[in-house]
Design an enzyme around this catalytic site. Sequence first.
Site, PDB file in Angstrom:
ATOM      1  N   ARG A   1      37.502  47.962  78.249  1.00 40.35           N
ATOM      2  CA  ARG A   1      37.432  48.995  77.192  1.00 40.35           C
ATOM      3  C   ARG A   1      36.570  50.187  77.594  1.00 40.35           C
ATOM      4  NH1 ARG A   1      36.632  46.222  71.521  1.00 40.35           N
ATOM      5  NH2 ARG A   1      37.105  48.361  70.883  1.00 40.35           N
TER       6      ARG A   1
ATOM      7  N   ASP B   1      40.691  49.470  61.376  1.00 41.24           N
ATOM      8  CA  ASP B   1      40.751  48.040  61.717  1.00 41.24           C
ATOM      9  C   ASP B   1      41.774  47.287  60.867  1.00 41.24           C
ATOM     10  OD1 ASP B   1      38.842  48.470  63.608  1.00 41.24           O
ATOM     11  OD2 ASP B   1      37.175  47.676  62.438  1.00 41.24           O
TER      12      ASP B   1
HETATM   13  C1  S3P Z   1      32.983  49.768  64.315  1.00 41.57           C
HETATM   14  C2  S3P Z   1      33.617  50.976  64.497  1.00 41.57           C
HETATM   15  C3  S3P Z   1      35.046  51.116  64.784  1.00 41.57           C
HETATM   16  C4  S3P Z   1      35.794  49.827  64.468  1.00 41.57           C
HETATM   17  C5  S3P Z   1      35.091  48.620  64.997  1.00 41.57           C
HETATM   18  C6  S3P Z   1      33.712  48.491  64.376  1.00 41.57           C
HETATM   19  C7  S3P Z   1      31.538  49.742  64.041  1.00 41.57           C
HETATM   20  O1  S3P Z   1      35.206  51.421  66.156  1.00 41.57           O
HETATM   21  O2  S3P Z   1      37.100  49.883  64.988  1.00 41.57           O
HETATM   22  O3  S3P Z   1      35.818  47.440  64.734  1.00 41.57           O
HETATM   23  O4  S3P Z   1      31.005  48.703  63.624  1.00 41.57           O
HETATM   24  O5  S3P Z   1      30.906  50.782  64.241  1.00 41.57           O
HETATM   25  P1  S3P Z   1      35.158  52.931  66.732  1.00 41.57           P
HETATM   26  O6  S3P Z   1      33.798  53.446  66.580  1.00 41.57           O
HETATM   27  O7  S3P Z   1      35.579  52.774  68.160  1.00 41.57           O
HETATM   28  O8  S3P Z   1      36.162  53.687  65.924  1.00 41.57           O
END
Ligand code: S3P
Length: 441
Positions: free
Chosen positions: A128, A323
């Site tokens: 990732r 999500d």
């Molecule tokens: C999250 C932010 C989101 C989300 C992840 C949890 C967090 O990701 O998809 O499951 O806890 O800050 P991104 O910041 O990559 O959008």
Amino acid sequence: MSAPASGGWRVAPGGAVGGTLTVPGDKSISHRALMLGALAEGETYIGGFLDGEDCLATARALQALGVRIERPARTEVRVRGAGAGRLRGASAALDMGNAGTAMRLMMGLLAPQEFDSTLVGDESLMRRPMERVAGPLQMMGARIRTHGGRPPVQIQGTPQLRAIDYELPVASAQVKSALLLAGLSAAGRTRLTEPAPSRDHTERMLGAFGVELQREGRTIAMEGGQRLRATSVQVPADFSSAAFFVVAGCLAAEEPLLLTNVGVNPTRTGLLELLQRMGADIRVHPRGAGEGRHAEPVADLEVRRSALRGITVPESLVPLSIDELPVFFIAAACASGETLVRGALELRVKESDRLAAMAAGLGALGVEHRLLPDGLWIRGRDSLGGGAIDSRGDHRIAMAFAVAALRAHAPLEIADVANVSTSFPGFVDTARRAGLALEAL
Ligand code: S3P
């Protein structure tokens, strides 16, 4: 470092759901409570903690950095904060497992320390993108190295970071949060501007730990050098876990399905608006906003079977439902007419490429769809086929297809489900209690 593909479910087709359920604690909030607790002075108490593998990886990493963490009960945690400058270097690489949030936020927490650190993860996490956090941290003066933009992430601790004024290229709460954590120990005022609102749990929780933040439109500003005071955090049930049952309820709740004590922070609940636009009968019963102006809003959600109609999803709702889109695609597959989602490129860099994984699974169930570079087009149908689904080791893909079985006319076999325990320990029991005919193989 990598786990073999493992576990599977067989879900019998059809059936109904109903009753009262409480899903486990919020993952995003549990990670943050551990990290802020570790940086604070004094003892932080966390109630309703998510004892999923992702948050346990964060807890283990903090313990390796010298933070005392106790679990008097499964969902209760006491964190004895070291105070920002008093963590110590770990003797080995910190393994963040499957948890993208843990790795990215830890990058911000570790960059200003006086010691070096290395972050690794499982096979999915090692693929990732981490440069989105490393890049702006480098602008702050951090010495941080990825490998072709991916983990392992090597951090040479640099206590003299400088605050930056930064415009985030993507709406990402993880990037925003990592920069706020680094900004806490940077000289000057950190200013972050988001292209669209993303979840604001870090901002709220920093406030609860006594940090002053200012928000002006899409910009957040915070002065460096502020101290955190230990506090008590009550974690609500995770909206993202409740989402599977919200959709299950829309598809098959002959009796009302009640989900209790769910976090309904408006930066998380885009799915409710999407489903309501499709005609869903979802009633939100607020439980009060908790104590203090930084509290997370909580509600009980009451869902009934609804005739859903396809929609075109406004791009502004994508970050607020990011999500939940896998299970939203299942709702779309069971709706009348067509549904279109665009502007969801971020789904390609989650625990799996969620656009590709959902397209493949929908294809296996006989759902007409088109995979787009940044989204999906789906034509809904009355009844779905059955068959074999590869969850690609992604918890949310596995749970989304378990819900699809409610409208299938043949059994579904879902492979590679072990990672469901990263976010939703006990999913099989909860799903069976709701009425899903799910069997672990
Ligand atoms: C999250 C932010 C989101 C989300 C992840 C949890 C967090 O990701 O998809 O499951 O806890 O800050 P991104 O910041 O990559 O959008």
